[in-house]
Structures are given as C-alpha cells and as structure tokens.
Design an enzyme around this catalytic site. Structure first.
Site, PDB file in Angstrom:
ATOM      1  N   PHE A  71       0.854  -1.190   0.000  1.00 62.26           N
ATOM      2  CA  PHE A  71       0.000   0.000   0.000  1.00 62.26           C
ATOM      3  C   PHE A  71       0.890   1.241   0.000  1.00 62.26           C
ATOM      4  O   PHE A  71       1.795   1.346   0.828  1.00 62.26           O
ATOM      5  CB  PHE A  71      -0.850  -0.059   1.275  1.00 62.26           C
TER       6      PHE A  71
ATOM      7  N   ARG B  93     -11.965  -4.275  -7.714  1.00 60.02           N
ATOM      8  CA  ARG B  93     -11.661  -5.049  -6.519  1.00 60.02           C
ATOM      9  C   ARG B  93     -12.970  -5.470  -5.865  1.00 60.02           C
ATOM     10  O   ARG B  93     -13.819  -4.634  -5.573  1.00 60.02           O
ATOM     11  CB  ARG B  93     -10.852  -4.157  -5.580  1.00 60.02           C
TER      12      ARG B  93
ATOM     13  N   ASP C 288       1.869  -5.532   8.055  1.00 67.14           N
ATOM     14  CA  ASP C 288       0.664  -4.713   8.012  1.00 67.14           C
ATOM     15  C   ASP C 288      -0.521  -5.659   7.794  1.00 67.14           C
ATOM     16  O   ASP C 288      -0.617  -6.332   6.770  1.00 67.14           O
ATOM     17  CB  ASP C 288       0.752  -3.678   6.886  1.00 67.14           C
TER      18      ASP C 288
ATOM     19  N   TYR D 175     -11.297  -0.391  10.442  1.00 71.44           N
ATOM     20  CA  TYR D 175     -12.537  -0.008   9.736  1.00 71.44           C
ATOM     21  C   TYR D 175     -12.796  -0.872   8.508  1.00 71.44           C
ATOM     22  O   TYR D 175     -13.733  -0.638   7.777  1.00 71.44           O
ATOM     23  CB  TYR D 175     -12.527   1.485   9.367  1.00 71.44           C
ATOM     24  N   LYS D 176     -11.927  -1.859   8.260  1.00 68.46           N
ATOM     25  CA  LYS D 176     -12.158  -2.758   7.124  1.00 68.46           C
ATOM     26  C   LYS D 176     -12.956  -3.968   7.626  1.00 68.46           C
ATOM     27  O   LYS D 176     -14.131  -3.845   7.912  1.00 68.46           O
ATOM     28  CB  LYS D 176     -10.824  -3.125   6.497  1.00 68.46           C
TER      29      LYS D 176
HETATM   30  C1  PLP Z   1      -6.208   0.548   4.711  1.00 69.77           C
HETATM   31  C2  PLP Z   1      -4.742   0.458   4.843  1.00 69.77           C
HETATM   32  C3  PLP Z   1      -4.046   1.426   5.559  1.00 69.77           C
HETATM   33  C4  PLP Z   1      -4.792   2.603   6.111  1.00 69.77           C
HETATM   34  O1  PLP Z   1      -4.017   3.525   6.749  1.00 69.77           O
HETATM   35  P1  PLP Z   1      -4.709   4.762   7.466  1.00 69.77           P
HETATM   36  O2  PLP Z   1      -3.654   5.372   8.237  1.00 69.77           O
HETATM   37  O3  PLP Z   1      -5.861   4.245   8.260  1.00 69.77           O
HETATM   38  O4  PLP Z   1      -5.260   5.662   6.389  1.00 69.77           O
HETATM   39  C5  PLP Z   1      -2.674   1.278   5.698  1.00 69.77           C
HETATM   40  N1  PLP Z   1      -2.029   0.218   5.169  1.00 69.77           N
HETATM   41  C6  PLP Z   1      -2.692  -0.731   4.458  1.00 69.77           C
HETATM   42  C7  PLP Z   1      -1.955  -1.892   3.909  1.00 69.77           C
HETATM   43  C8  PLP Z   1      -4.056  -0.625   4.270  1.00 69.77           C
HETATM   44  O5  PLP Z   1      -4.714  -1.546   3.572  1.00 69.77           O
END
Ligand code: PLP
Length: 424
Positions: free
Chosen positions: A126, A384, A205, A230-231
């Site tokens: 990401f 997705r 992560d 939040y996922k």
């Molecule tokens: C959703 C996600 C994030 C989100 O980071 P925020 O700080 O909450 O915006 C970070 N890393 C990965 C791999 C994600 O999928």
C-alpha cells in the site's frame, strides 16, 4: 447467466452456517456491497450503542467517564483484537491511525537495529506504507535505503525475489500480509523465519487480513505488526488502528512520539518524560473515544462468528466467484488479478479489464438491473471485489457476475464519464 448457477448460489446460502450474521448489519435495500475490505458495513445495533456513549457517557457522566471505562477502553478493545490475531493482551494496543502506528514501529525498529541500513518492502504494498518509509529516511535515517521487492507478475511476490535483496544489512522487512490490490497473501510464518535468519526484524501490516484470516502472531514469532479496524473489523470510518509489539522486544523499543499517554504516569504531570514500561508506551495522546467505542462493539460480532468460520466461508465464496469469472468473464475481456490458490490469497478478488473504471461506475450507478453494486476501482485497471463473509451472500456474488456480463456485452460503460472522482 445460467439459471442453475443462481440455484447453486441459493443452495450455498441455505447451507451457510454463518447466514444468521447478515441480519446483524444494516443492509440498505437493493444494495450489493462488495467493499467491506475498504470500509466494513455498519452493525445494526451501532446507533443504540453509540447513543448510549454520547447520551450517557459523554452527556451525563462527562469527564467522570474517564474513570468509568474510557481510560481502559484502548486496552479493552486491544484484548479483543489480540484474540483475532493470535497475540497476548499485553502485546496489543489500539491508538492513532495505521499510518501513524507504522511510523512509530518502523522508527523503533530502525533505531533498535543499529548498524543495519536497509528497509525492505515490496512493490505490491500500500503506497502509504511506502511513503512512511521514504519519510523516515528523509527526516531521520538519512543513510538508510529502501528496497522494494519486485513482483514478476504484479500479483504475487516470490520467495526468491525476497531472498535476492535480504542480507546482513537489512534492518527491517515490512510487507502487507495481504496485498491491497491483488490479494496476494504471504506465508507469514515462513517469511518471518527467513527474515529472522538474516537478523532483521519483521513488521506486518494486517490491514487486509485482520478479521478475515485467522492469524497467530505468537506462533509465527512476529516482531511487530499494525492494522486497521474499519475494514473487516467494521469499526466505522477512521476508527483507530492497532499495533502489536512482541513482548520481549517491548523493553528495548521506543516510540518516536513522546506523548503523555505513552508516559508511565500521565497524571503525575511530571515535566520529564518517563516512558511507560508496557505496550502503552506506544500510545501518544487522548484516544478518540467515540470511534474506539464503535470498534469495541462491532468486533463482538466477529468474535461470536469465529474467525475460523469466517475464513472457511471466505474461501468458499472466493472460490465460487473465481469459478463464475472463469466461466463467464474471461471470454469478454476480463482477467483474474488475484492468486488462484486460496492458500495464497485474502478475502478479496481483483479482476482486470481495460474499461475497469467505467464498468465500476456502471455497477454503482446502473441503468438497468435491480441492484446497485459497490466494489471499488484500483489503478490502473482493477475492479476489486471485497468479500466479507459476515454479511455477503453467494447470491450477491452471482448477481455481480451477471451484471458485469450485461454491462460488458452491451457496452453500457460507454454511457459513463472517464473522469475520476476524488475517492475511487
Ligand atoms: C487501509 C490500509 C491502511 C490505512 O491507513 P490509514 O492510516 O488508516 O489511512 C494502511 N495500510 C494498508 C496496507 C491498508 O490496507
């Protein structure tokens, strides 16, 4: 599409042992939501729960609520998350955002790994994660270098490609356990061992795996981890993230942000920072109680369903989706952008098409059909499809593929603009 396919979906739904959990979520009518990997749906009882937090805890009890539950709520939520990720209660804390937690733990790891100069991540990670490493190098670790492991096919990362860059110079290796685009899932235990063999630390992560995949950080001997709530944990937009630090590393790790919530006794108001001696040292300031409370509530549903059952259904549903893709979509310009082997993928599937963006728009804002269907679009050509087994049905998956066929066979995407909105 073939009527027997629909019947098969209906039968699979009837036999689904988790089917009762769907009614625990607010499901807007005529909506098929396939984006739970980006923002989970809202539990039905959330309004009442939050109403109690606002009316009673905030409205009536005001500041007294800190001693009546707020102060320990980050730990309370953390112990629920610990169960889902296979960690001890005192190895997890809930605070800040995923990006900030990554910054804090990566900083701690680099400082701890004196003399070692490389950070390894991969090109499927990401972007926010990559930016955090770039920023750390720019601001603090000027002599460090970031190396990104290449993907040969844009879907997976081979062990060989990792081994090619991993050496005695490596300080930290950080990957997403499940890749946000392709859904490729690493073998956490195996890669952790590989990294440890070179004396480096690993930071996973878990944003796309927490709540979807049974994890056992302790058994995998993981050093550090972060993740989002939040996922698949359905905590609501911007709900606080979590972080994990292996117990025996905690003493030597130090947060780069010395806030009072990371201090040993915040209410001593001492002018010199004395670091907390447990996982709370990684907290910074006052937690967002409303959002934190939402996670505290939503995660109960997942614990009740059982993460093993969730994964089992997720595999069945992604397999079902892939079988429909193979039969109905590969011949009309789609390709599969995720691993075929369920042991190597998370709970979402990416499909690719030259017109992916406009096809997505046609799903979300349809001219024909009974449903609004929400997946998401990821550059350059990915649609997705997030599958959250707590609420998604096999029939919804059938309807998605049916609608994709309709849109592409009739070139309905031509009626939509190519202009991208700010959030895709
Ligand atoms: C959703 C996600 C994030 C989100 O980071 P925020 O700080 O909450 O915006 C970070 N890393 C990965 C791999 C994600 O999928």
């Amino acid at each position: 599409m073939d009527k027997t396919e629909l019947n098969r979906a209906i039968e699979l739904d009837q036999n689904d042992q988790l089917k009762g959990f769907r009614s625990k979520f607010k499901i807007p009518s005529n909506l098929i939501y396939l984006d739970g990997n980006s923002l989970g749906m809202m539990p039905n009882d959330m309004n009442n729960y939050i109403k109690n937090v606002t009316d009673h805890e905030w409205g009536d009890r005001l500041i007294r609520s800190w001693n009546e539950g707020w102060y320990i709520r980050p730990k309370e939520v953390a112990s629920k998350i610990a169960k889902i990720i296979g960690a001890q209660d005192d190895e997890v804390i809930v605070c800040d955002s995923t990006s900030i937690n990554l910054y804090k733990l990566a900083y701690s790891a680099l400082k701890y790994q004196k003399g070692r100069k490389t950070i390894i991540s991969d090109e499927l990670n990401f972007p926010s994660d990559i930016y955090i490493f770039q920023g750390l190098i720019e601001s603090t670790f000027k002599n460090h270098e970031l190396k990104l492991v290449k993907s040969n096919d844009n879907i997976t990362i081979t062990e060989q490609n990792i081994s090619d860059v991993l050496d005695e110079e490596t300080a930290l290796v950080s990957f997403s356990h499940v890749a946000f685009k392709s859904s490729y899932m690493y073998d956490m235990k195996r890669i952790t061992e590989l990294v440890h063999n070179k004396g480096a630390l690993v930071l996973w992560d878990l944003s796309h795996s927490a709540g979807a995949i049974p994890l056992n950080l302790n058994d995998s001997n993981v050093d550090l981890a972060i993740g989002c709530t939040y996922k698949y944990l359905n905590g609501g937009p911007g709900s606080p993230a979590f972080l994990y630090v292996r117990k025996d590393l905690q003493k030597e790790m130090q947060s780069p942000i010395w806030g009072w919530f990371g201090a040993k006794n915040p209410f001593d108001f001492d002018l010199d920072f004395i670091e907390n001696n447990d996982i709370k040292k990684f907290m910074t300031g006052t937690p967002s109680i409303l959002s934190l409370s939402a996670v505290n509530q939503s995660i109960k549903i997942l614990l009740e369903a059982g993460i093993g059952n969730v994964r089992e259904k997720s595999i069945d549903q992604t397999e079902y989706l892939i079988s429909l893709i193979n039969k109905n979509l590969l011949n009309i310009g789609f390709s599969l952008g995720s691993p075929v082997d369920s042991n190597k993928r998370g709970s979402h599937i990416s499909i690719q098409h030259d017109e992916a963006y406009r096809i997505c728009k046609a799903l979300i804002d349809p001219e024909v059909g009974n449903y609004t269907i929400i997946p998401d679009f990821r550059e350059p050509n990915n649609i997705r499809i997030g599958i959250a087994p707590l609420y998604n049905t096999f029939e919804e998956i059938f309807e998605l593929v049916n609608q994709l066929q309709l849109i592409v066979n009739n070139e309905m995407f031509n009626n939509y603009s190519k202009n991208k909105e700010s959030v895709t």
